[in-house]
Design a protein around this motif. Structure first.
Motif, PDB file in Angstrom:
ATOM      1  N   UNK A  25      10.934   0.003  -0.227  1.00 51.16           N
ATOM      2  CA  UNK A  25      10.671  -0.525  -1.579  1.00 51.16           C
ATOM      3  C   UNK A  25       9.214  -0.957  -1.701  1.00 51.16           C
ATOM      4  N   UNK A  26       8.713  -1.637  -0.658  1.00 47.56           N
ATOM      5  CA  UNK A  26       7.308  -2.077  -0.694  1.00 47.56           C
ATOM      6  C   UNK A  26       6.374  -0.862  -0.768  1.00 47.56           C
ATOM      7  N   UNK A  27       6.656   0.154   0.045  1.00 47.16           N
ATOM      8  CA  UNK A  27       5.835   1.370   0.044  1.00 47.16           C
ATOM      9  C   UNK A  27       5.802   1.986  -1.356  1.00 47.16           C
ATOM     10  N   UNK A  67      -9.207  -6.312  -5.507  1.00 50.38           N
ATOM     11  CA  UNK A  67      -8.461  -6.616  -6.735  1.00 50.38           C
ATOM     12  C   UNK A  67      -7.050  -6.057  -6.624  1.00 50.38           C
ATOM     13  N   UNK A  68      -6.962  -4.821  -6.120  1.00 54.52           N
ATOM     14  CA  UNK A  68      -5.668  -4.153  -5.977  1.00 54.52           C
ATOM     15  C   UNK A  68      -4.748  -4.950  -5.028  1.00 54.52           C
ATOM     16  N   UNK A  69      -5.291  -5.359  -3.864  1.00 53.34           N
ATOM     17  CA  UNK A  69      -4.474  -6.093  -2.891  1.00 53.34           C
ATOM     18  C   UNK A  69      -3.991  -7.416  -3.487  1.00 53.34           C
ATOM     19  N   UNK A  70      -4.833  -8.030  -4.308  1.00 50.61           N
ATOM     20  CA  UNK A  70      -4.427  -9.299  -4.928  1.00 50.61           C
ATOM     21  C   UNK A  70      -3.353  -9.070  -5.987  1.00 50.61           C
ATOM     22  N   UNK A  71      -3.488  -7.990  -6.750  1.00 49.84           N
ATOM     23  CA  UNK A  71      -2.461  -7.671  -7.761  1.00 49.84           C
ATOM     24  C   UNK A  71      -1.132  -7.394  -7.065  1.00 49.84           C
ATOM     25  N   UNK A  72      -1.189  -6.650  -5.942  1.00 47.78           N
ATOM     26  CA  UNK A  72       0.041  -6.350  -5.183  1.00 47.78           C
ATOM     27  C   UNK A  72       0.691  -7.657  -4.729  1.00 47.78           C
ATOM     28  N   UNK A  73      -0.142  -8.529  -4.183  1.00 52.87           N
ATOM     29  CA  UNK A  73       0.355  -9.811  -3.670  1.00 52.87           C
ATOM     30  C   UNK A  73       1.032 -10.595  -4.782  1.00 52.87           C
ATOM     31  N   UNK A  74       0.371 -10.668  -5.927  1.00 51.57           N
ATOM     32  CA  UNK A  74       0.896 -11.455  -7.039  1.00 51.57           C
ATOM     33  C   UNK A  74       2.164 -10.817  -7.634  1.00 51.57           C
ATOM     34  N   UNK A 135      -1.150  -4.855   5.462  1.00 51.55           N
ATOM     35  CA  UNK A 135      -1.901  -3.699   5.987  1.00 51.55           C
ATOM     36  C   UNK A 135      -1.898  -2.570   4.954  1.00 51.55           C
ATOM     37  N   UNK A 136      -0.745  -2.358   4.341  1.00 54.37           N
ATOM     38  CA  UNK A 136      -0.614  -1.257   3.373  1.00 54.37           C
ATOM     39  C   UNK A 136      -1.490  -1.505   2.136  1.00 54.37           C
ATOM     40  N   UNK A 137      -1.388  -2.703   1.573  1.00 56.74           N
ATOM     41  CA  UNK A 137      -2.119  -2.934   0.320  1.00 56.74           C
ATOM     42  C   UNK A 137      -3.638  -2.983   0.560  1.00 56.74           C
ATOM     43  N   UNK A 138      -4.060  -3.682   1.611  1.00 57.33           N
ATOM     44  CA  UNK A 138      -5.505  -3.725   1.881  1.00 57.33           C
ATOM     45  C   UNK A 138      -6.007  -2.357   2.356  1.00 57.33           C
ATOM     46  N   UNK A 139      -5.213  -1.696   3.212  1.00 58.46           N
ATOM     47  CA  UNK A 139      -5.614  -0.387   3.746  1.00 58.46           C
ATOM     48  C   UNK A 139      -5.747   0.646   2.636  1.00 58.46           C
TER      49      UNK A 139
END
Lengths: 279, 224
Positions: A25-27, A67-74, A135-139
């Motif tokens: 689901x995360x992927x 920005x993308x990694x932060x949006x994913x996190x939020x 790792x996925x979102x930042x990578x």
């Protein structure tokens, strides 16, 4: 013997297909968000800054991996607990249901060891899920969108230099792990209480969803009870994306979550030690 | 009666003297002198530190390398994101350099110990800028302050603070701007946000301070 039991519990967590639903689901969500951010984020930022454009020239790219990694996190923070309880809610009740406890407990293994091993196995699953997300979102973010300054919206717009961002993400994920461990502990406790996995999972979901719902409301009556709900403290990771970090408050929130984890663990032990295994 | 006559004559003389002093200042000459200071600079590079201070936006000061070539080429090289007031560089320089302005002398004023002439520039052609008010230092004809009145974006006040060079060591921009548009629905609701802070009806004031250093003025390619 205790280490062997722990390895068996870890093995049991990762041998089941449902344990990979969370990763899948995360992927899926992370890839969807990558497509959305690369296509839509510029439009959103243009809208955000449209009033300022009359007065300012902007230089530099704010649509980037940070920005993308932060949006994913939020975006995912509300949903990750749901993925976690699918696995942790079944850890004990699944064995009540399948009747394997009668076999296991007939051997010289203490109930304390079994519950402790289940908690540790559940915690390892949670940590791996969050590390996977990080790792996925930042990578993917750095790979497809590159590095750059991070824009965070809150009570003010905060723009952090790209060199000043990674430690904030690291601490946010650490705090996030603590929040998710609290959810996992709650669901393991409910899993110890109920003989049926579905009941344990649904009960965990119902509690997490309703408490999260309550803790995001801003009504005077609800504000009185908010300090007594653990979900109120789960958003503490966002404090790392402020210029003046209130470490005292973050430590206080972290302590509250640790107290909940310990309380849920002790309650689980208490329930399991007194439980008649009849199935 | 004689006393009244004397007083009358003295008042008339004093008023005439003041009038003559005011008329002595030819605004075109003052503006020409200020323009010459700018136009003598064919190129420059400088290191700059840009600090934005607006209540709805927080960011740490950014470093940049600024390269200017006459008449209108300005490059700002920076690693990250920067915000620069639009009316600070090109349109301001362009309007001042433009000979097609109406210039009015508007008096004198002392700013931080600098005696200044005040000029008002009214562009004859309809553009984004309605008027520029300039404070030009009496001693060296350097622009000490400017206030730009725009048609749509409010007014901007720029203070120029000089060191050894004819270019400023520091520029302080004071401006009014609308707030920011917050796309609430896509920003998530997991944070407590004071929405009133973002209502864009009110104009907000802010400051951008640019500190310059390591000027190379009228450089050759080898100097860069």
């Amino acid at each position: 013997m205790k280490v062997k039991i722990l390895f068996i519990e870890i093995y049991k967590v990762f041998i089941r297909r449902r344990s990979y639903i969370g990763f899948a689901a995360i992927l899926f969500i992370v890839i969807m968000l990558l497509v959305a951010v690369s296509h839509e984020a510029k439009t959103v930022l243009d809208f955000l800054t449209s009033n300022l454009k009359d007065s300012f020239s902007f230089q530099g790219n704010l649509v980037n991996g940070n920005l993308y990694a932060h949006i994913v996190l939020r975006s995912l923070w509300v949903h990750i607990p749901l993925l976690i309880v699918l696995v942790t809610g079944d850890l004990v009740s699944g064995e009540y249901q399948s009747g394997t406890f009668r076999l296991v407990l007939s051997r010289p293994v203490s109930r304390f060891t079994i519950i402790s091993s289940k908690f540790i196995a559940g915690f390892i699953y949670v940590v791996l899920l969050i590390v996977f997300l990080a790792v996925l979102s930042l990578g993917l973010g750095y790979l497809f969108l590159g590095k750059g300054d991070l824009l965070v919206t809150g009570n003010t717009i905060n723009i952090f230099e790209s060199d000043d961002v990674l430690w904030r993400f690291a601490l946010s994920y650490l705090f996030g792990i603590l929040s998710m461990l609290t959810v996992a502990s709650l669901s393991i406790m409910l899993s110890t209480l109920f003989d049926n996995s579905i009941t344990a999972i649904l009960m965990s979901l119902a509690i997490v969803i309703s408490l999260t719902f309550v803790s995001t409301f801003n009504i005077p009556f609800i504000n009185i009870i908010k300090p007594f709900i653990f979900t109120t403290y789960m958003g503490g990771w966002q404090s790392f994306f402020e210029f003046k970090i209130d470490m005292q408050h973050i430590i206080f929130e972290a302590i509250i979550l640790v107290v909940h984890i310990v309380a849920f663990y002790i309650l689980s032990l208490y329930i399991f030690l007194r439980k008649d295994i009849l199935t | 009666m004689k006393i009244f006559t004397k007083i009358y004559v003295l008042v008339i003389l004093a008023l005439s003297a003041a009038n003559v002093l005011a008329q002595d200042i030819d605004p075109l000459i003052v503006l020409d002198s200020a323009q010459n200071k700018i136009q003598n600079i064919k190129s420059y590079t400088a290191d700059a530190e840009i600090d934005v201070d607006v209540d709805f936006l927080q960011m740490s000061p950014r470093k940049a390398k600024i390269t200017y070539e006459y008449p209108n080429k300005l490059d700002i090289d920076t690693k990250g994101f920067i915000m620069i007031p639009k009316y600070g560089f090109r349109p301001f320089m362009k309007t001042i350099a433009n000979e097609d302005n109406m210039v009015v002398f508007a008096g004198r004023e002392e700013i931080d110990g600098n005696n200044c002439f005040i000029l008002k520039l009214l562009p004859k052609v309809d553009g984004k800028i309605v008027m520029i008010k300039l404070w030009v230092r009496v001693d060296d004809y350097l622009i000490r302050r400017s206030e730009t009145f725009t048609r749509r974006s409010g007014s901007f006040l720029i203070d120029f603070i000089y060191g050894k060079e004819v270019l400023p060591d520091k520029m302080i921009f004071k401006f009014e701007t609308k707030g920011i548009n917050m796309p609430w629905k896509i920003m998530g609701n997991s944070i407590d946000v004071d929405e009133d802070k973002f209502k864009d009806a009110d104009m907000k004031t802010g400051t951008v301070t640019i500190v310059f250093g390591n000027y190379i003025i009228n450089y050759d390619d080898d100097d860069r």
